[in-house]
Design a protein around this motif. Sequence first.
Motif, PDB file in Angstrom:
ATOM      1  N   ASP A   1      50.605 -32.446 -12.847  1.00 14.46           N
ATOM      2  CA  ASP A   1      50.652 -31.672 -11.611  1.00 14.46           C
ATOM      3  C   ASP A   1      52.078 -31.190 -11.376  1.00 14.46           C
ATOM      4  OD1 ASP A   1      47.985 -32.207 -11.146  1.00 14.46           O
ATOM      5  OD2 ASP A   1      48.353 -33.709  -9.588  1.00 14.46           O
ATOM      6  N   VAL A   2      52.196 -30.094 -10.645  1.00 12.11           N
ATOM      7  CA  VAL A   2      53.498 -29.569 -10.215  1.00 12.11           C
ATOM      8  C   VAL A   2      53.472 -29.423  -8.708  1.00 12.11           C
ATOM      9  CG1 VAL A   2      55.158 -27.681 -10.360  1.00 12.11           C
ATOM     10  CG2 VAL A   2      53.799 -28.315 -12.379  1.00 12.11           C
ATOM     11  N   PHE A   3      54.393 -30.087  -8.036  1.00 11.09           N
ATOM     12  CA  PHE A   3      54.555 -29.927  -6.590  1.00 11.09           C
ATOM     13  C   PHE A   3      55.762 -29.033  -6.403  1.00 11.09           C
ATOM     14  CE2 PHE A   3      55.736 -31.064  -2.248  1.00 11.09           C
ATOM     15  CZ  PHE A   3      54.499 -31.133  -1.615  1.00 11.09           C
TER      16      PHE A   3
ATOM     17  N   SER B   1      55.126 -19.756 -10.838  1.00  8.64           N
ATOM     18  CA  SER B   1      54.295 -19.403 -11.994  1.00  8.64           C
ATOM     19  C   SER B   1      54.876 -19.882 -13.310  1.00  8.64           C
ATOM     20  CB  SER B   1      54.087 -17.888 -12.055  1.00  8.64           C
ATOM     21  OG  SER B   1      55.313 -17.227 -12.366  1.00  8.64           O
ATOM     22  N   VAL B   2      56.185 -20.141 -13.340  1.00  4.50           N
ATOM     23  CA  VAL B   2      56.804 -20.605 -14.582  1.00  4.50           C
ATOM     24  C   VAL B   2      56.174 -21.922 -15.054  1.00  4.50           C
ATOM     25  CG1 VAL B   2      58.671 -22.020 -13.642  1.00  4.50           C
ATOM     26  CG2 VAL B   2      59.066 -20.750 -15.735  1.00  4.50           C
ATOM     27  N   PHE B   3      55.561 -22.660 -14.120  1.00  3.48           N
ATOM     28  CA  PHE B   3      55.006 -23.974 -14.443  1.00  3.48           C
ATOM     29  C   PHE B   3      53.510 -23.949 -14.729  1.00  3.48           C
ATOM     30  CE2 PHE B   3      58.753 -24.821 -11.752  1.00  3.48           C
ATOM     31  CZ  PHE B   3      59.485 -25.619 -12.624  1.00  3.48           C
ATOM     32  N   ASN B   4      52.872 -22.778 -14.752  1.00  2.15           N
ATOM     33  CA  ASN B   4      51.409 -22.786 -14.881  1.00  2.15           C
ATOM     34  C   ASN B   4      50.905 -23.051 -16.288  1.00  2.15           C
ATOM     35  OD1 ASN B   4      51.408 -20.222 -16.198  1.00  2.15           O
ATOM     36  ND2 ASN B   4      51.059 -19.131 -14.270  1.00  2.15           N
ATOM     37  N   ALA B   5      51.819 -23.264 -17.235  1.00  2.20           N
ATOM     38  CA  ALA B   5      51.425 -23.750 -18.559  1.00  2.20           C
ATOM     39  C   ALA B   5      51.577 -25.260 -18.672  1.00  2.20           C
ATOM     40  CB  ALA B   5      52.257 -23.072 -19.650  1.00  2.20           C
ATOM     41  N   ALA B   6      52.278 -25.865 -17.711  1.00  2.00           N
ATOM     42  CA  ALA B   6      52.590 -27.293 -17.789  1.00  2.00           C
ATOM     43  C   ALA B   6      51.777 -28.149 -16.838  1.00  2.00           C
ATOM     44  CB  ALA B   6      54.077 -27.511 -17.499  1.00  2.00           C
ATOM     45  N   GLY B   7      51.352 -27.595 -15.714  1.00  3.30           N
ATOM     46  CA  GLY B   7      50.669 -28.428 -14.727  1.00  3.30           C
ATOM     47  C   GLY B   7      49.879 -27.614 -13.731  1.00  3.30           C
ATOM     48  N   ARG B   8      49.072 -28.309 -12.970  1.00  5.18           N
ATOM     49  CA  ARG B   8      48.340 -27.722 -11.849  1.00  5.18           C
ATOM     50  C   ARG B   8      49.326 -27.581 -10.697  1.00  5.18           C
ATOM     51  NH1 ARG B   8      43.199 -31.651 -11.120  1.00  5.18           N
ATOM     52  NH2 ARG B   8      44.890 -32.905 -10.244  1.00  5.18           N
ATOM     53  N   ILE B   9      49.414 -26.392 -10.133  1.00  5.12           N
ATOM     54  CA  ILE B   9      50.470 -26.111  -9.163  1.00  5.12           C
ATOM     55  C   ILE B   9      49.967 -26.260  -7.732  1.00  5.12           C
ATOM     56  CG2 ILE B   9      52.112 -24.385  -8.330  1.00  5.12           C
ATOM     57  CD1 ILE B   9      52.047 -23.184 -11.164  1.00  5.12           C
ATOM     58  N   TYR B  10      50.688 -27.101  -6.975  1.00  6.49           N
ATOM     59  CA  TYR B  10      50.460 -27.287  -5.545  1.00  6.49           C
ATOM     60  C   TYR B  10      51.741 -26.854  -4.828  1.00  6.49           C
ATOM     61  CZ  TYR B  10      46.538 -30.160  -7.070  1.00  6.49           C
ATOM     62  OH  TYR B  10      45.375 -30.602  -7.665  1.00  6.49           O
ATOM     63  N   ALA B  11      51.646 -25.797  -4.028  1.00  2.88           N
ATOM     64  CA  ALA B  11      52.819 -25.282  -3.312  1.00  2.88           C
ATOM     65  C   ALA B  11      52.490 -25.181  -1.833  1.00  2.88           C
ATOM     66  CB  ALA B  11      53.229 -23.924  -3.863  1.00  2.88           C
ATOM     67  N   PRO B  12      52.985 -26.087  -1.010  1.00  4.19           N
ATOM     68  CA  PRO B  12      52.649 -26.058   0.419  1.00  4.19           C
ATOM     69  C   PRO B  12      53.380 -24.947   1.169  1.00  4.19           C
ATOM     70  CG  PRO B  12      54.227 -27.796  -0.034  1.00  4.19           C
ATOM     71  CD  PRO B  12      53.848 -27.219  -1.365  1.00  4.19           C
ATOM     72  N   ARG B  13      52.705 -24.396   2.160  1.00  5.51           N
ATOM     73  CA  ARG B  13      53.407 -23.591   3.158  1.00  5.51           C
ATOM     74  C   ARG B  13      54.057 -24.574   4.134  1.00  5.51           C
ATOM     75  NH1 ARG B  13      51.970 -18.649   1.862  1.00  5.51           N
ATOM     76  NH2 ARG B  13      49.807 -18.115   1.332  1.00  5.51           N
ATOM     77  N   TYR B  14      55.146 -24.185   4.724  1.00  5.37           N
ATOM     78  CA  TYR B  14      55.812 -25.080   5.674  1.00  5.37           C
ATOM     79  C   TYR B  14      56.631 -24.248   6.649  1.00  5.37           C
ATOM     80  CZ  TYR B  14      60.030 -24.595   2.667  1.00  5.37           C
ATOM     81  OH  TYR B  14      61.109 -24.124   1.945  1.00  5.37           O
TER      82      TYR B  14
ATOM     83  N   ILE C   1      58.248 -32.311  -9.946  1.00  9.00           N
ATOM     84  CA  ILE C   1      58.718 -31.817  -8.651  1.00  9.00           C
ATOM     85  C   ILE C   1      59.640 -30.638  -8.931  1.00  9.00           C
ATOM     86  CG2 ILE C   1      60.046 -32.333  -6.577  1.00  9.00           C
ATOM     87  CD1 ILE C   1      57.473 -33.874  -6.648  1.00  9.00           C
ATOM     88  N   ALA C   2      59.444 -29.529  -8.236  1.00 11.11           N
ATOM     89  CA  ALA C   2      60.279 -28.351  -8.495  1.00 11.11           C
ATOM     90  C   ALA C   2      60.534 -27.594  -7.202  1.00 11.11           C
ATOM     91  CB  ALA C   2      59.613 -27.431  -9.517  1.00 11.11           C
ATOM     92  N   GLY C   3      61.674 -26.946  -7.154  1.00 11.72           N
ATOM     93  CA  GLY C   3      62.008 -26.141  -5.984  1.00 11.72           C
ATOM     94  C   GLY C   3      63.132 -25.193  -6.296  1.00 11.72           C
ATOM     95  N   HIS C   4      63.515 -24.419  -5.311  1.00 13.10           N
ATOM     96  CA  HIS C   4      64.681 -23.548  -5.433  1.00 13.10           C
ATOM     97  C   HIS C   4      65.297 -23.377  -4.052  1.00 13.10           C
ATOM     98  CE1 HIS C   4      66.847 -19.591  -5.953  1.00 13.10           C
ATOM     99  NE2 HIS C   4      67.365 -20.347  -6.901  1.00 13.10           N
ATOM    100  N   SER C   5      66.634 -23.442  -4.004  1.00 13.25           N
ATOM    101  CA  SER C   5      67.380 -23.185  -2.779  1.00 13.25           C
ATOM    102  C   SER C   5      66.912 -24.121  -1.650  1.00 13.25           C
ATOM    103  CB  SER C   5      67.267 -21.709  -2.406  1.00 13.25           C
ATOM    104  OG  SER C   5      68.255 -21.324  -1.495  1.00 13.25           O
ATOM    105  N   GLN C   6      66.426 -23.576  -0.525  1.00 11.97           N
ATOM    106  CA  GLN C   6      65.935 -24.473   0.529  1.00 11.97           C
ATOM    107  C   GLN C   6      64.862 -25.410  -0.010  1.00 11.97           C
ATOM    108  OE1 GLN C   6      63.772 -24.519   4.967  1.00 11.97           O
ATOM    109  NE2 GLN C   6      64.770 -22.640   4.290  1.00 11.97           N
ATOM    110  N   GLY C   7      64.032 -24.910  -0.895  1.00 14.83           N
ATOM    111  CA  GLY C   7      63.005 -25.761  -1.491  1.00 14.83           C
ATOM    112  C   GLY C   7      63.592 -26.936  -2.233  1.00 14.83           C
TER     113      GLY C   7
END
Length: 351
Positions: free
Chosen positions: A80-82, A118-131, A177-183
């Motif tokens: 999984d990718v969060f 999308s860079v992770f859609n070959a490695a895991g199921r992507i879960y990206a919450p709105r916040y 676990i992945a993010g960018h900047s504020q993420g």
Amino acid sequence: MLQSPLRYLYLLLLLLILLPFSSCLSLLKPRRAFAAYAPATGPNYALDSCWAALPTRRDSADAVPYESGLRDEQATAKADVFFIHPTTYYRPASWNADLSEDKLNRFTDKSTIRHQASVFNAAGRIYAPRYRQATLYSFFDEQTPSGQAALDLAYVDLKAAFRYYLVHYNQGRPIIIAGHSQGTAHATRLLHDFFDRDPKLRRRLVAAYLIGFKVKPNEYQTIRPCADSLATGCFVAYNSVATGNDFPPFHPFAVTNPLTWTLDTLTAPATLNRGGVSMDFKRIDPQVTDAKIHQGLLWITPPKPGGYPRFLLPGRPELRHSFHIADYSLFYMNIRENAKARVRAWQLGRR
């Protein structure tokens, strides 16, 4: 012509370049203190609408660059990718975004979810919450507690999202676990609150991609910077700037070279760059740039193809020509392949 969300982003960058720093900030600063605003209604993560990406539906995280030959592999992924998206809310109307703003949600999905998650859609199921993300000015508010309060409110949402994910979605699978900047600022806190303190959960950590923010090498008691391309249970961090620039406040921070996935200061040639993806998401550019670690920064040679924006970072005249927005896109293929390789290494390590 650029799609409207990207036109808006380029307009903001133009303002950041052309206007004096104080003038620019005055346009972005909310007019009242954080305590004077009533926060928007918080998310209910049982609702699909409170997620920018879920592996069970079609969304922007499923995208691959046009005519790239790549494909979305979430249906068969073993991990999984969060993913926590960066700031896409810049307006001074309030300190935190309102999740009911459809225009903002579409902007988030068409920009950061498509170009980064999308860079992770070959490695895991992507879960990206709105916040209820903090507005951009929050990172520059050094005179009042409002900026930090806005960031804290955003983190309340993400902590709740991760708890919901663990209970209802994860089912014991390995996690990126992945993010960018504020993420990444929020992802860094998640690692403290969940993985650093819980050995059982930490054993499920494939890696954390903490890109585009400030992370110390000794940030955690138990989690260290990844030492090579197949290390697991570790983190990757970097901030891209044009070669020749320096910024002493960044000297203490961790940097991973995304072309070699090592921590040394040797220059990795552009021949190791498997391909960047331009901002229009229409092409892959092999060998788009090189990479070298230099005192808390990742030095790169500015790419010749268009579509990899840079700008003078507001309020940081010493740090010119930041490639912050292109942190992921410059190394898109290397990150994509590395995430998949680390998942395989995690699986082999558990056999």
